[in-house]
Design a protein around this motif. Structure first.
Motif, mmCIF file in Angstrom:
data_model
loop_
_atom_site.group_PDB
_atom_site.id
_atom_site.type_symbol
_atom_site.label_atom_id
_atom_site.label_comp_id
_atom_site.label_asym_id
_atom_site.label_seq_id
_atom_site.Cartn_x
_atom_site.Cartn_y
_atom_site.Cartn_z
ATOM 1 N N GLY A 26 26.238 46.460 48.060
ATOM 2 C CA GLY A 26 27.300 47.378 48.448
ATOM 3 C C GLY A 26 27.504 48.443 47.397
ATOM 4 N N ASP A 27 27.961 49.621 47.831
ATOM 5 C CA ASP A 27 28.162 50.726 46.898
ATOM 6 C C ASP A 27 29.485 51.447 47.159
ATOM 7 N N TYR A 28 30.540 50.695 47.419
ATOM 8 C CA TYR A 28 31.853 51.271 47.670
ATOM 9 C C TYR A 28 32.929 50.304 47.202
ATOM 10 N N LEU A 29 34.152 50.795 47.076
ATOM 11 C CA LEU A 29 35.253 49.936 46.666
ATOM 12 C C LEU A 29 36.305 49.881 47.759
ATOM 13 N N PHE A 30 37.195 48.918 47.649
ATOM 14 C CA PHE A 30 38.272 48.712 48.609
ATOM 15 C C PHE A 30 39.608 48.822 47.886
ATOM 16 N N VAL A 31 40.584 49.465 48.524
ATOM 17 C CA VAL A 31 41.957 49.521 48.030
ATOM 18 C C VAL A 31 42.816 48.790 49.058
ATOM 19 N N ILE A 32 43.611 47.848 48.599
ATOM 20 C CA ILE A 32 44.446 47.044 49.496
ATOM 21 C C ILE A 32 45.679 47.856 49.875
ATOM 22 N N GLN A 33 45.851 48.109 51.173
ATOM 23 C CA GLN A 33 46.988 48.890 51.654
ATOM 24 C C GLN A 33 48.178 48.005 51.986
ATOM 25 N N GLN A 34 47.911 46.773 52.404
ATOM 26 C CA GLN A 34 48.979 45.795 52.624
ATOM 27 C C GLN A 34 48.367 44.410 52.654
ATOM 28 N N GLY A 35 49.171 43.411 52.385
ATOM 29 C CA GLY A 35 48.691 42.039 52.371
ATOM 30 C C GLY A 35 48.084 41.651 51.034
ATOM 31 N N LYS A 36 47.346 40.553 51.040
ATOM 32 C CA LYS A 36 46.733 40.011 49.827
ATOM 33 C C LYS A 36 45.312 39.564 50.131
ATOM 34 N N VAL A 37 44.486 39.520 49.092
ATOM 35 C CA VAL A 37 43.132 38.982 49.208
ATOM 36 C C VAL A 37 42.899 37.997 48.072
ATOM 37 N N GLU A 38 41.992 37.064 48.291
ATOM 38 C CA GLU A 38 41.580 36.123 47.257
ATOM 39 C C GLU A 38 40.164 36.465 46.818
ATOM 40 N N ILE A 39 39.934 36.435 45.507
ATOM 41 C CA ILE A 39 38.608 36.643 44.936
ATOM 42 C C ILE A 39 38.024 35.252 44.691
ATOM 43 N N ILE A 40 36.896 34.943 45.336
ATOM 44 C CA ILE A 40 36.316 33.600 45.317
ATOM 45 C C ILE A 40 34.906 33.627 44.733
ATOM 46 N N ASP A 41 34.635 32.710 43.800
ATOM 47 C CA ASP A 41 33.284 32.513 43.269
ATOM 48 C C ASP A 41 32.646 31.363 44.039
ATOM 49 N N GLU A 52 44.042 36.591 42.873
ATOM 50 C CA GLU A 52 44.654 37.045 44.119
ATOM 51 C C GLU A 52 45.162 38.456 43.861
ATOM 52 N N LEU A 53 44.810 39.389 44.732
ATOM 53 C CA LEU A 53 45.204 40.785 44.585
ATOM 54 C C LEU A 53 46.085 41.198 45.755
ATOM 55 N N GLY A 54 46.954 42.186 45.522
ATOM 56 C CA GLY A 54 47.857 42.649 46.568
ATOM 57 C C GLY A 54 47.875 44.161 46.694
ATOM 58 N N LYS A 55 48.882 44.659 47.381
ATOM 59 C CA LYS A 55 49.020 46.075 47.728
ATOM 60 C C LYS A 55 48.776 46.984 46.522
ATOM 61 N N SER A 56 47.996 48.030 46.752
ATOM 62 C CA SER A 56 47.638 49.074 45.786
ATOM 63 C C SER A 56 46.619 48.630 44.742
ATOM 64 N N GLU A 57 46.214 47.368 44.760
ATOM 65 C CA GLU A 57 45.153 46.932 43.857
ATOM 66 C C GLU A 57 43.807 47.175 44.539
ATOM 67 N N PHE A 58 42.738 47.138 43.760
ATOM 68 C CA PHE A 58 41.417 47.422 44.316
ATOM 69 C C PHE A 58 40.404 46.396 43.831
ATOM 70 N N PHE A 59 39.277 46.335 44.550
ATOM 71 C CA PHE A 59 38.192 45.431 44.179
ATOM 72 C C PHE A 59 36.870 46.025 44.624
ATOM 73 N N SER A 60 35.802 45.479 44.114
ATOM 74 C CA SER A 60 34.436 45.874 44.445
ATOM 75 C C SER A 60 34.031 47.196 43.795
ATOM 76 N N GLU A 61 34.745 47.586 42.735
ATOM 77 C CA GLU A 61 34.454 48.852 42.063
ATOM 78 C C GLU A 61 33.105 48.854 41.350
ATOM 79 N N MET A 62 32.612 47.685 40.957
ATOM 80 C CA MET A 62 31.328 47.636 40.255
ATOM 81 C C MET A 62 30.184 48.119 41.143
ATOM 82 N N GLY A 63 30.348 48.034 42.449
ATOM 83 C CA GLY A 63 29.335 48.532 43.367
ATOM 84 C C GLY A 63 29.118 50.033 43.257
ATOM 85 N N LEU A 64 30.108 50.754 42.721
ATOM 86 C CA LEU A 64 29.966 52.196 42.537
ATOM 87 C C LEU A 64 29.095 52.538 41.334
#
Length: 74
Positions: A26-41, A52-64
Protein backbone atom coordinates in the motif's frame (compact mmCIF):
# COMPACT_ATOMS: atom_id res chain seq x y z
CA UNK A 1 -25.97 12.46 -12.84
CA UNK A 2 -26.37 14.01 -9.39
CA UNK A 3 -23.44 14.66 -7.10
CA UNK A 4 -23.91 14.77 -3.37
CA UNK A 5 -22.05 17.49 -1.50
CA UNK A 6 -19.92 15.97 1.22
CA UNK A 7 -17.38 17.23 3.72
CA UNK A 8 -15.80 13.80 4.06
CA UNK A 9 -13.45 11.67 2.01
CA UNK A 10 -13.13 7.92 1.96
CA UNK A 11 -15.73 5.42 3.00
CA UNK A 12 -17.19 3.96 6.19
CA UNK A 13 -16.04 0.58 7.50
CA UNK A 14 -18.15 -1.89 9.48
CA UNK A 15 -17.24 -2.92 13.03
CA UNK A 16 -14.67 -5.71 12.83
CA UNK A 17 -13.89 -5.10 9.14
CA UNK A 18 -10.19 -5.03 8.23
CA UNK A 19 -9.11 -1.75 6.66
CA UNK A 20 -5.59 -2.93 5.88
CA UNK A 21 -4.09 -6.40 6.32
CA UNK A 22 -0.59 -7.18 7.55
CA UNK A 23 1.57 -8.28 4.60
CA UNK A 24 -0.42 -6.36 1.96
CA UNK A 25 1.22 -3.59 -0.08
CA UNK A 26 0.00 0.00 0.00
CA UNK A 27 1.08 3.57 -0.66
CA UNK A 28 -1.47 5.75 1.15
CA UNK A 29 -2.49 6.71 4.67
CA UNK A 30 -5.80 6.79 6.51
CA UNK A 31 -7.19 9.53 8.78
CA UNK A 32 -9.90 8.45 11.22
CA UNK A 33 -12.94 10.71 10.86
CA UNK A 34 -15.01 8.99 13.55
CA UNK A 35 -14.90 5.86 15.66
CA UNK A 36 -11.84 3.86 16.69
CA UNK A 37 -9.50 1.30 15.16
CA UNK A 38 -7.22 -1.33 16.68
CA UNK A 39 -3.65 -1.86 15.45
CA UNK A 40 -2.98 -5.62 15.51
CA UNK A 41 0.28 -7.56 15.05
CA UNK A 42 -0.42 -10.96 13.46
CA UNK A 43 3.20 -12.07 12.99
CA UNK A 44 3.21 -14.72 15.74
CA UNK A 45 0.87 -17.54 16.71
CA UNK A 46 -1.63 -15.10 18.19
CA UNK A 47 -2.91 -11.60 17.52
CA UNK A 48 -1.43 -8.85 19.71
CA UNK A 49 -3.23 -5.51 20.09
CA UNK A 50 -0.54 -2.84 19.84
CA UNK A 51 -2.66 0.32 20.00
CA UNK A 52 -6.10 1.85 19.65
CA UNK A 53 -6.54 5.05 17.63
CA UNK A 54 -9.49 7.43 17.41
CA UNK A 55 -10.86 10.52 15.66
CA UNK A 56 -8.29 12.73 13.88
CA UNK A 57 -5.49 10.20 14.35
CA UNK A 58 -3.89 8.51 11.35
CA UNK A 59 -2.21 5.25 10.40
CA UNK A 60 -0.44 3.57 7.50
CA UNK A 61 1.77 6.61 6.88
CA UNK A 62 4.86 4.46 6.32
CA UNK A 63 3.32 3.33 3.03
CA UNK A 64 3.94 6.84 1.70
CA UNK A 65 7.68 6.70 2.37
CA UNK A 66 8.69 3.06 2.06
CA UNK A 67 7.90 0.54 -0.65
CA UNK A 68 7.26 -2.30 1.78
CA UNK A 69 4.34 -4.41 2.96
CA UNK A 70 1.99 -3.44 5.81
CA UNK A 71 3.50 -4.25 9.20
CA UNK A 72 0.15 -4.60 11.02
CA UNK A 73 -3.54 -5.24 10.48
CA UNK A 74 -6.01 -2.43 11.23
Amino acid sequence: MKFRKSNTLGRPYANGENIIKQGDSGDYLFVIQQGKVEIIDESGDKEIKLAELGKSEFFSEMGLFEKDVRSCTV
